[in-house]
Enzyme design. Sequence first.
Site, PDB file in Angstrom:
ATOM      1  N   HIS A 151       0.811  -1.230   0.000  1.00  0.00           N
ATOM      2  CA  HIS A 151       0.000   0.000   0.000  1.00  0.00           C
ATOM      3  C   HIS A 151       0.836   1.268   0.000  1.00  0.00           C
ATOM      4  O   HIS A 151       0.295   2.361  -0.144  1.00  0.00           O
ATOM      5  CB  HIS A 151      -0.927   0.005   1.217  1.00  0.00           C
ATOM      6  CG  HIS A 151      -2.024  -1.004   1.103  1.00  0.00           C
ATOM      7  ND1 HIS A 151      -3.309  -0.681   0.748  1.00  0.00           N
ATOM      8  CD2 HIS A 151      -2.002  -2.358   1.252  1.00  0.00           C
ATOM      9  CE1 HIS A 151      -4.047  -1.783   0.702  1.00  0.00           C
ATOM     10  NE2 HIS A 151      -3.269  -2.819   1.004  1.00  0.00           N
TER      11      HIS A 151
ATOM     12  N   ASP B  89       3.202   9.501  -0.869  1.00  0.00           N
ATOM     13  CA  ASP B  89       2.017   8.785  -0.390  1.00  0.00           C
ATOM     14  C   ASP B  89       1.757   7.638  -1.354  1.00  0.00           C
ATOM     15  O   ASP B  89       1.710   7.855  -2.570  1.00  0.00           O
ATOM     16  CB  ASP B  89       0.816   9.746  -0.372  1.00  0.00           C
ATOM     17  CG  ASP B  89      -0.189   9.387   0.712  1.00  0.00           C
ATOM     18  OD1 ASP B  89      -0.187   8.229   1.162  1.00  0.00           O
ATOM     19  OD2 ASP B  89      -0.985  10.265   1.098  1.00  0.00           O
TER      20      ASP B  89
HETATM   21  O1  LIG Z   1      -1.941   1.079  10.796  1.00  0.00           O
HETATM   22  P1  LIG Z   1      -1.346   2.408  11.087  1.00  0.00           P
HETATM   23  O2  LIG Z   1       0.084   2.338  11.511  1.00  0.00           O
HETATM   24  O3  LIG Z   1      -2.196   3.194  12.017  1.00  0.00           O
HETATM   25  O4  LIG Z   1      -1.337   3.269   9.732  1.00  0.00           O
HETATM   26  C1  LIG Z   1      -2.475   3.419   8.912  1.00  0.00           C
HETATM   27  C2  LIG Z   1      -2.245   2.849   7.532  1.00  0.00           C
HETATM   28  O5  LIG Z   1      -1.339   3.739   6.852  1.00  0.00           O
HETATM   29  C3  LIG Z   1      -0.853   3.342   5.586  1.00  0.00           C
HETATM   30  O6  LIG Z   1      -1.838   3.468   4.572  1.00  0.00           O
HETATM   31  C4  LIG Z   1      -1.538   3.265   3.205  1.00  0.00           C
HETATM   32  O7  LIG Z   1      -2.602   2.639   2.550  1.00  0.00           O
HETATM   33  C5  LIG Z   1      -3.534   3.437   1.842  1.00  0.00           C
HETATM   34  C6  LIG Z   1      -4.481   2.510   1.101  1.00  0.00           C
HETATM   35  O8  LIG Z   1      -3.803   1.763   0.149  1.00  0.00           O
HETATM   36  C7  LIG Z   1      -2.833   4.388   0.903  1.00  0.00           C
HETATM   37  O9  LIG Z   1      -3.800   5.226   0.270  1.00  0.00           O
HETATM   38  C8  LIG Z   1      -1.839   5.237   1.668  1.00  0.00           C
HETATM   39  O10 LIG Z   1      -1.117   6.034   0.749  1.00  0.00           O
HETATM   40  C9  LIG Z   1      -0.887   4.378   2.452  1.00  0.00           C
HETATM   41  O11 LIG Z   1      -0.100   5.229   3.286  1.00  0.00           O
HETATM   42  C10 LIG Z   1      -0.293   1.935   5.693  1.00  0.00           C
HETATM   43  O12 LIG Z   1       0.171   1.498   4.435  1.00  0.00           O
HETATM   44  C11 LIG Z   1      -1.259   0.938   6.304  1.00  0.00           C
HETATM   45  O13 LIG Z   1      -0.628  -0.318   6.475  1.00  0.00           O
HETATM   46  C12 LIG Z   1      -1.667   1.444   7.666  1.00  0.00           C
HETATM   47  O14 LIG Z   1      -2.650   0.599   8.218  1.00  0.00           O
HETATM   48  O1  LIG Z   2     -11.325  10.954  11.171  1.00  0.00           O
HETATM   49  C1  LIG Z   2     -10.970  10.279  10.218  1.00  0.00           C
HETATM   50  C2  LIG Z   2     -10.137  10.777   9.218  1.00  0.00           C
HETATM   51  C3  LIG Z   2      -9.757   9.959   8.158  1.00  0.00           C
HETATM   52  N1  LIG Z   2     -10.194   8.693   8.106  1.00  0.00           N
HETATM   53  C4  LIG Z   2      -9.846   7.813   6.975  1.00  0.00           C
HETATM   54  O2  LIG Z   2      -8.449   7.525   6.933  1.00  0.00           O
HETATM   55  C5  LIG Z   2      -8.140   7.122   5.603  1.00  0.00           C
HETATM   56  C6  LIG Z   2      -6.819   7.704   5.206  1.00  0.00           C
HETATM   57  O3  LIG Z   2      -6.365   6.972   4.100  1.00  0.00           O
HETATM   58  P1  LIG Z   2      -5.284   7.508   3.095  1.00  0.00           P
HETATM   59  O4  LIG Z   2      -5.176   6.511   2.032  1.00  0.00           O
HETATM   60  O5  LIG Z   2      -5.622   8.884   2.618  1.00  0.00           O
HETATM   61  O6  LIG Z   2      -3.914   7.624   3.919  1.00  0.00           O
HETATM   62  P2  LIG Z   2      -3.236   6.651   5.039  1.00  0.00           P
HETATM   63  O7  LIG Z   2      -3.649   7.195   6.350  1.00  0.00           O
HETATM   64  O8  LIG Z   2      -3.732   5.300   4.797  1.00  0.00           O
HETATM   65  O9  LIG Z   2      -1.783   6.820   4.828  1.00  0.00           O
HETATM   66  C7  LIG Z   2      -9.275   7.583   4.711  1.00  0.00           C
HETATM   67  O10 LIG Z   2     -10.018   6.468   4.275  1.00  0.00           O
HETATM   68  C8  LIG Z   2     -10.109   8.444   5.630  1.00  0.00           C
HETATM   69  O11 LIG Z   2     -11.495   8.418   5.369  1.00  0.00           O
HETATM   70  C9  LIG Z   2     -10.997   8.174   9.086  1.00  0.00           C
HETATM   71  O12 LIG Z   2     -11.394   7.018   9.031  1.00  0.00           O
HETATM   72  N2  LIG Z   2     -11.374   8.982  10.129  1.00  0.00           N
END
Ligand SMILES: O=P(O)(O)OC[C@H]1O[C@H](O[C@H]2O[C@H](CO)[C@@H](O)[C@H](O)[C@H]2O)[C@H](O)[C@@H](O)[C@@H]1O
Ligand SMILES: O=c1ccn([C@@H]2O[C@H](COP(=O)(O)OP(=O)(O)O)[C@@H](O)[C@H]2O)c(=O)[nH]1
Length: 741
Positions: free
Chosen positions: A164, A371
């Site tokens: 991701h 990202d």
């Molecule tokens: O699980 P966390 O440590 O709390 O972090 C949250 C997630 O962040 C990252 O999200 C990624 O996945 C998205 C969907 O494909 C993508 O849009 C975004 O650019 C990525 O940063 C991480 O890859 C996840 O594993 C985490 O759960």
């Molecule tokens: O209060 C909030 C703010 C954001 N999001 C979600 O967090 C995700 C962020 O995903 P993104 O791919 O933009 O970045 P990541 O945090 O995974 O790197 C999106 O689905 C948002 O709708 C959420 O669930 N609650």
Amino acid sequence: MARTIIVSNRLPTKVQRTADGLTFQPSEGGLATGLGSIYRADDNIWVGWPGLFVDNPAEQQHVADQLRNDSMAPVFLTETEIRDFYEGFSNSTLWPIFHYFNEYASFEEAHWEAYVAANQKFCDAVLELAGPDDTIWVHDYQLLLLPQMLRRARPNATIGFFLHIPFPSYELLRVLPWSKELLEGMLGADLIGFHTFYYMRHFLSAVSNLLGLPNQNGQIETPSRMVLVDAFPMGIDYERYASAAASEAALAHIETFREALRGVRMILSIDRLDYTKGIAQRLRAFEELLKRYPEWREQVSLLMLVVPSRDQVTQYQALKVEVDELVGRINAQYGTIAWTPILYFYRSLPFDQLVALYRLADVALVTPVRDGMNLVAKEFIACKADQRGVLILSERAGAAQELSDALLINPTATGKVADVLHQALTMPEEEQKSRMSSLQALVRQYDVFAWTELFMNRLAYSKIKQLTLGTDLLDDDASAQLRRDYQKAPHRLLLLDYGGTLVGFHNNPEHAKPDEELLHLLRALTANPQNRVVIISGHDRPTLEKWLGHLRLDFIAEHGVWLRRAGEEWYLFRPMESVWKQAFRPLLEQYVSRTAGAFIEEKDYSLVWHYRRADAALGEVRSRELLNHLNFMTSNTDLQVLEGNKALEIKTIGITKGTAAQRWLTPDSSDFILAIGDDRSDEDIFRALPAHAYSVKVGSAIHSAARYAVGGVSDVRKLLTELTEVEANRPDVHIAQSTPT
Ligand SMILES: O=P(O)(O)OC[C@H]1O[C@H](O[C@H]2O[C@H](CO)[C@@H](O)[C@H](O)[C@H]2O)[C@H](O)[C@@H](O)[C@@H]1O
Ligand SMILES: O=c1ccn([C@@H]2O[C@H](COP(=O)(O)OP(=O)(O)O)[C@@H](O)[C@H]2O)c(=O)[nH]1
């Protein structure tokens, strides 16, 4: 029924400890929110961590029971695992390196060990649940080793992997001391998916440079299997966002927010608190807007929702301080009694409020410095029922590859971002609608369900493709059969390639000297008069003579030019010329000077241009060029150009390892034939063998004529050692050998 087992570090539900006990909330973060819509179908299960340290067995049971109702199976991480695996290796090593923040990365052996152990823990949890027909879909950087661990336990399982986050360029990846292990871990999957073609390209080049595995059209040839690699930009559950944004609840929230804003326009920013998201850069750009375009003061606010994330990791704590200070300073400098420039919230919001904000916003300002995808940008688009609103998106988010109708910016160009903000706030409604409608068409069509279907179809295809390739791994059953056939046979012929088969592939061919273990093994094999062992090599006569001449071996040297039976003299395959070498040498020298690391090897009747020490990609390019040149020069001559392992060899036509080996393949020669080789030149041997022979390819067996494949030199030595042990168990029998014609 066959199910899909989704595995990720984070589950879509997070458990929190409150004064009232444990509560269950939706997780934030794109992986959890994005996949949340698909896993419930068809009895699927999601295996992952519920986001909290729970050690009390009764509480663990309670959590497991609650989650089971929602098709989830928890993996409980200990406090040490959370520190060393999650905050440590995953988020203080891999996350910064993969997002090009190498200055933030730590390299702790203890964190690596915790990462290996945690991946094993997830592996055990999956194996407990997965049936033989289930598809296992592993997600993200926290579990890069898991596909290989699962593959070892279930060689025939269907395993997909999706990353991701970005996959960095090879130059960044090689900074990691464990980069090879991580790549090998991923290659346990049948299909490896990335959000963009760029990430996929970086991965393929890393695999080629670090593991030396070739690829073609997104297919990697590993020793045992073909692995497919492809780009699948992740989508969202479009209808869920669109209908929620149009719901009564959302409209009620919109009304309240609008009243609170009192006619001030709103720029929206939503992300986890992460240094990759460009939050500080965004604040500076907003400040620049207020500086450059004072007419926007008291007319527009930046509503910034920052979701707490990984707050035990130092850089995240430092970022929180930086963001707090920036917001405080800008608000203090520009704010008035009636107007707050930045409305800052450090928490997460419930879904219906989130979609209300998306729908209300005039502009979404999404400015990550890196990202993987960024789903916020897509969610904003889906919520725009009236198609008014403008998306400003960083060109460094994976989403920018698809969303070309957004206003794309470089997040570090503060002044330009301010100008683009002004452009967005003054964009005519007609242009807003036209851009938004094409963005919506794209995000609606390629939603998370389409994404899943594409991935799953491609995964099924990778399995079919593997089955049709025709070369099987020499597994325990096959090698047991091989040993039985060997034991039964009164005459045995062993045709063994040397470099890459009996010894490792060396950067300098002269360093491929046999070690004691190999000499011992060859001595044991040749000690039995039932065995005729032929070393078939590209090396020249003197070298083979020097290294192995004292053993009772037969030889084919220089790829079939020189032959020798044990205890006899060398002889030429047939009379041939070598004067042509003078004409070809200058051309090869020219290619040596144009390709750092390339070198020439001259043998009696052949010239070889080696590029094994050159950069992998440059070597490929130059060898293609040289091959064209050589094909042209050798047409209408009695010379041929052979493509070897990182080498091009020019020699007399019709002489190959295969034509030479045929001299040993007389009808009565052997009841048992085993040929082992790793190189393209060994394919000529495999093709020359009768159907009952065992042919074994070392390394990638894709497009090989061999019946079986093994991983590397150690597997070959193990196989040969087992044959010598078969021998030891058998009463001594002496049967005269036939000799080659
Ligand atoms: O699980 P966390 O440590 O709390 O972090 C949250 C997630 O962040 C990252 O999200 C990624 O996945 C998205 C969907 O494909 C993508 O849009 C975004 O650019 C990525 O940063 C991480 O890859 C996840 O594993 C985490 O759960
Ligand atoms: O209060 C909030 C703010 C954001 N999001 C979600 O967090 C995700 C962020 O995903 P993104 O791919 O933009 O970045 P990541 O945090 O995974 O790197 C999106 O689905 C948002 O709708 C959420 O669930 N609650």
